[in-house]
Scaffold this active site. Structure first.
Site, PDB file in Angstrom:
ATOM      1  N   LYS A  97       0.741  -1.118  -0.676  1.00  0.00           N
ATOM      2  CA  LYS A  97       0.422  -0.192   0.271  1.00  0.00           C
ATOM      3  C   LYS A  97       0.773   1.221  -0.321  1.00  0.00           C
ATOM      4  CE  LYS A  97      -4.011  -1.624   0.212  1.00  0.00           C
ATOM      5  NZ  LYS A  97      -5.338  -1.362   0.645  1.00  0.00           N
ATOM      6  N   ARG A 112      -4.291 -10.113   3.102  1.00  0.00           N
ATOM      7  CA  ARG A 112      -4.153 -10.633   1.471  1.00  0.00           C
ATOM      8  C   ARG A 112      -3.057 -10.048   1.419  1.00  0.00           C
ATOM      9  NH1 ARG A 112      -3.458  -7.314  -1.621  1.00  0.00           N
ATOM     10  NH2 ARG A 112      -4.163  -5.026  -0.932  1.00  0.00           N
TER      11      ARG A 112
END
Length: 164
Positions: free
Chosen positions: A110, A144
């Site tokens: 991210k 994930r």
């Protein structure tokens, strides 16, 4: 599994589809729309606001016969959240456990990792691994990831630390 990044924006229609297929359901939180969600995310208390958000939607799910054991909560790390919001979610992920669902952590590669480490997406592996281990330690249950082997090893080490 239905991965609903809209967090039940489709309302009863989404619940109907979940029930029709007896699907598991990933309920995600985001603030704003994908094009604008990172412009100015604002929370008074990110944890309290997400708890309220999830509780309202879980109540709706239960009312429409979607049981807790088919719901996966995704706090939406990186979706309409600043660095501090994401770090708070990692630190206090266990707060969502009292809802009674599994908790997804989707912090892999991210942007907040890139900002903290000053790294482009291709160089975020070590930051990602760190967030995965911290997520497990702090209450995450489903992860994930992009780099499966490396993250699996990190999660196995964190599980060993936790003696689970």
């Amino acid at each position: 599994m239905i991965n609903d990044v809209s967090g039940l924006a489709a309302g009863k229609k989404m619940l109907s589809v979940i029930n029709q297929y007896k699907a598991s359901y990933c309920l995600m939180h985001t603030q704003g729309q994908p094009r604008t969600m990172q412009k100015n995310p604002n929370y008074f208390d990110v944890l309290a606001e997400l708890l309220e958000y999830f509780n309202i939607r879980i109540t709706l799910c239960l009312k429409h016969n979607v049981p807790l054991n088919r719901i996966l909560l995704d706090p939406g790390i990186g979706f309409g959240k600043l660095i501090d919001h994401n770090l708070d979610l990692l630190r206090f992920m266990a707060v969502f456990q009292k809802i009674g669902c599994l908790i997804l952590q989707g912090s892999s590669n991210k942007a907040f990792i890139g900002k903290l480490l000053d790294q482009e997406v291709d160089n975020r592996l070590f930051g990602t691994i760190t967030t995965q281990a911290l997520g497990l330690i702090n209450g995450g249950t489903v992860f994930r990831v992009h780099e499966v082997k490396e993250n699996k090893d990190a999660l196995k080490m964190a599980a060993g630390y936790l003696d689970i």
